[in-house]
Design a protein around this motif. Sequence first.
Motif, PDB file in Angstrom:
ATOM      1  N   ALA A 110       3.712  -6.559   8.245  1.00  0.00           N
ATOM      2  CA  ALA A 110       3.002  -5.841   7.682  1.00  0.00           C
ATOM      3  C   ALA A 110       3.864  -4.670   7.665  1.00  0.00           C
ATOM      4  O   ALA A 110       3.493  -3.961   6.942  1.00  0.00           O
ATOM      5  N   VAL A 111       5.220  -4.634   7.798  1.00  0.00           N
ATOM      6  CA  VAL A 111       6.326  -3.418   7.161  1.00  0.00           C
ATOM      7  C   VAL A 111       7.629  -4.376   6.511  1.00  0.00           C
ATOM      8  O   VAL A 111       8.074  -5.106   7.552  1.00  0.00           O
ATOM      9  N   LEU A 112       8.198  -4.540   5.913  1.00  0.00           N
ATOM     10  CA  LEU A 112       9.245  -4.728   5.533  1.00  0.00           C
ATOM     11  C   LEU A 112      10.184  -3.675   4.606  1.00  0.00           C
ATOM     12  O   LEU A 112       9.648  -2.726   4.764  1.00  0.00           O
ATOM     13  N   THR A 113      11.655  -3.750   5.293  1.00  0.00           N
ATOM     14  CA  THR A 113      12.343  -2.900   5.086  1.00  0.00           C
ATOM     15  C   THR A 113      13.476  -3.459   3.730  1.00  0.00           C
ATOM     16  O   THR A 113      13.976  -4.863   3.382  1.00  0.00           O
ATOM     17  N   HIS A 114      14.022  -2.773   2.484  1.00  0.00           N
ATOM     18  CA  HIS A 114      14.868  -3.342   1.546  1.00  0.00           C
ATOM     19  C   HIS A 114      15.641  -2.430   1.525  1.00  0.00           C
ATOM     20  O   HIS A 114      16.437  -1.270   1.937  1.00  0.00           O
ATOM     21  N   VAL A 119       9.266  -0.031   3.027  1.00  0.00           N
ATOM     22  CA  VAL A 119       9.926   1.118   2.816  1.00  0.00           C
ATOM     23  C   VAL A 119      12.068   0.424   1.929  1.00  0.00           C
ATOM     24  O   VAL A 119      12.199  -0.819   2.547  1.00  0.00           O
ATOM     25  N   HIS A 120      12.235   1.246   0.892  1.00  0.00           N
ATOM     26  CA  HIS A 120      13.194   0.789  -0.106  1.00  0.00           C
ATOM     27  C   HIS A 120      14.016   1.605   0.149  1.00  0.00           C
ATOM     28  O   HIS A 120      14.159   2.855   0.577  1.00  0.00           O
ATOM     29  N   SER A 121      15.989   1.360   0.234  1.00  0.00           N
ATOM     30  CA  SER A 121      16.679   2.528  -0.764  1.00  0.00           C
ATOM     31  C   SER A 121      17.231   3.099   1.062  1.00  0.00           C
ATOM     32  O   SER A 121      16.123   2.910   1.815  1.00  0.00           O
ATOM     33  N   PRO A 122      18.589   3.427   1.257  1.00  0.00           N
ATOM     34  CA  PRO A 122      18.690   3.258   2.586  1.00  0.00           C
ATOM     35  C   PRO A 122      18.105   4.969   3.024  1.00  0.00           C
ATOM     36  O   PRO A 122      17.861   6.305   2.301  1.00  0.00           O
ATOM     37  N   THR A 134       0.670  -1.186   0.166  1.00  0.00           N
ATOM     38  CA  THR A 134       0.036   0.429  -0.089  1.00  0.00           C
ATOM     39  C   THR A 134       0.658   1.183   0.200  1.00  0.00           C
ATOM     40  O   THR A 134       0.904   1.740  -0.434  1.00  0.00           O
ATOM     41  N   PHE A 135       1.950   1.368   0.797  1.00  0.00           N
ATOM     42  CA  PHE A 135       2.517   2.364   1.252  1.00  0.00           C
ATOM     43  C   PHE A 135       3.932   1.890   0.566  1.00  0.00           C
ATOM     44  O   PHE A 135       4.751   1.550   1.180  1.00  0.00           O
ATOM     45  N   ARG A 136       4.361   2.848  -0.642  1.00  0.00           N
ATOM     46  CA  ARG A 136       5.658   2.443  -0.314  1.00  0.00           C
ATOM     47  C   ARG A 136       6.634   3.745  -0.982  1.00  0.00           C
ATOM     48  O   ARG A 136       6.508   4.616  -1.993  1.00  0.00           O
ATOM     49  N   ALA A 137       7.553   3.331   0.317  1.00  0.00           N
ATOM     50  CA  ALA A 137       8.344   4.449   0.209  1.00  0.00           C
ATOM     51  C   ALA A 137       9.865   4.745   0.301  1.00  0.00           C
ATOM     52  O   ALA A 137       9.871   3.098   0.072  1.00  0.00           O
ATOM     53  N   ALA A 138      10.782   5.570   0.377  1.00  0.00           N
ATOM     54  CA  ALA A 138      12.284   5.622   0.142  1.00  0.00           C
ATOM     55  C   ALA A 138      12.592   6.102   1.267  1.00  0.00           C
ATOM     56  O   ALA A 138      13.168   6.397   2.145  1.00  0.00           O
ATOM     57  N   SER A 139      12.900   8.091   0.688  1.00  0.00           N
ATOM     58  CA  SER A 139      13.868   8.509   1.591  1.00  0.00           C
ATOM     59  C   SER A 139      14.032   9.459   2.704  1.00  0.00           C
ATOM     60  O   SER A 139      12.914   8.581   3.128  1.00  0.00           O
ATOM     61  N   GLY A 140      14.432   9.323   3.505  1.00  0.00           N
ATOM     62  CA  GLY A 140      14.979   9.330   4.677  1.00  0.00           C
ATOM     63  C   GLY A 140      13.923   9.916   5.331  1.00  0.00           C
ATOM     64  O   GLY A 140      13.429  11.087   6.119  1.00  0.00           O
ATOM     65  N   GLU A 141      13.286  11.290   4.280  1.00  0.00           N
ATOM     66  CA  GLU A 141      12.389  12.509   4.736  1.00  0.00           C
ATOM     67  C   GLU A 141      10.921  11.751   4.132  1.00  0.00           C
ATOM     68  O   GLU A 141       9.649  13.026   4.779  1.00  0.00           O
TER      69      GLU A 141
END
Length: 557
Positions: A227-231, A206-209, A164-171
């Motif tokens: 439910a929450v995955l980081t990559h 959540v993708h990338s550093p 649902t929510f595919r995020a990346a940036s530290g912001e």
Amino acid sequence: MKLAGATTAAAAMFATGSSADEDDYEVIEASGQTINVDNETFENKLIDVSNGNAITVSVGDDATIRNVGVSGLYQGDGFIFSIGGGGEVEFDNVYLGDGANKTGGDHAHGPGAVFYHRNASADVTFRRMNVQGYPNNGFYCSNSANGGAITWIDCYGKNNGVSTFRAASGEDSLHNCVAYNDDTDYSTDYGSWGGYTEDSGRPLWVHSPGGVVAEDCHFAAGSYPSAVLTHDGANATLDGGAISGGTSGAVDTSSAGSDPDLSVPDGVPTSPEEAVSGNEHGGSGSGDDEAVGNGDDEELPNALVFDGNETTNATRYEFEVAGDVEPSSGEDADIDGSLVHGVVADWSEPFRFDGDLEQLTLDGPATVSLDGDEIDPDDYGEEYPHTLEVEGEGEPTSFEVTVDGSIDLESSAAEDDETTTVSGSTVQSSVTDDTVTVEFSGALTDVTIIDGDATVRLDDDVIDSDDYGDHKLLPHALVIDGTEDDDPSEYTFTASGAVVESTYQDATIDDDDVIEAQSVTGDVDGHLDAYWFDGDIEDFTLVGNATVDIQYNVREQ
């Protein structure tokens, strides 16, 4: 909840004006067309995709999408909304809850709801969005790592494939959002996915550093393992809220509960018609300020917004109106009748009110807008609207006055007195049978009579100094000394008791330092900061080479 706890882009744009009437919207039939929205507002549109045709809304620079509903099962192959521009982009009160099915084509996972292009650089705020049943992500925004920041506020997602929510940036950040899977049979509710089931269902990915914070969010994985995955070195922190189901990667759930509330957040549209008509919480209008979180536009027609998005420095504000006032989304302001004062840093705080804006003071770098137009605080009332008088009663009496704002010494006699000092928002002086008068903006936070007796008047009314500040004669001192270091140092600390900024050891009092309850954030750059406090220092973090000195019971020495 502090909008972005607060974070840099944690404030959505404010909707002013009235909601659309039932017939005051345009119906757009999908026919494979592309609609370009660039430097303009696309609002009050019902997009009908029930005929099976595709449609793309291409979102460019500084665009606003507001009061839009997509009606019918979407059977196109790509994403309905495609973001490729820069500047500030806002989505507010949008419904994409009728779902989509996979029909084949260029996209392996089928159609999606919102896509953020790799070449985009926009800071995007999604507010009050309802996105359900899209095979290829609800919000595919992991390309934000290439530039821009994504903020989700009061958004709802259910049964979206991949995530649902595919995020990346530290912001990137999420606030009061919900996403979950309930193992819906898509062939019944949303149409066939063409047999595609792999990777369906991460509420947050959540993708990338870079770290992403989910504040007061509720996630449930259903049958999906995480439910929450980081990559790729990313990390995620759940600050409040709750989570059901596993996690994968660097996910901090220590502050989250285990029983998520999966109901639709207040104000999120639950049908296309509700979205396009600007439901009771939905926005319509200029979009130049922060979205209304509560309040009645007809009863409180005026919008006032304090915007600190461009800086992390704190700004203290105070204003008074002729009628009623209430916050639209911020909860931290102190409201006493028609008088309001508070602090804003890297977020925005919006208010609704009626009557005239009679008084406005601003101490710091934030900007303020009235009904969408930036205004000059100097045009509203006096620079120092309050007066405090300390009148001696015949014996030498020392005192200290601190305000949450700016202060100015009015008494010319006291200005020449060597015992009188004015530092930042604090005045220290003494009286015998005379009177010292100060003018100030903001709130009176402390009056300390150190020895002797005096009569204290606030705006001509006699007050009890014990009623102001719970830190009278706090016993301990904390000193952060940056005078011997060429580089700045930043610090945060929390005391178990009260804490107040001080001029102890000739320390400066900085408007940029922020005190919230017993927690303090500040910096020293060639100068010295000091604080009186009670109890113990429970937590202290220093970034830099400043020296730190804790002196207990210093008042008795």
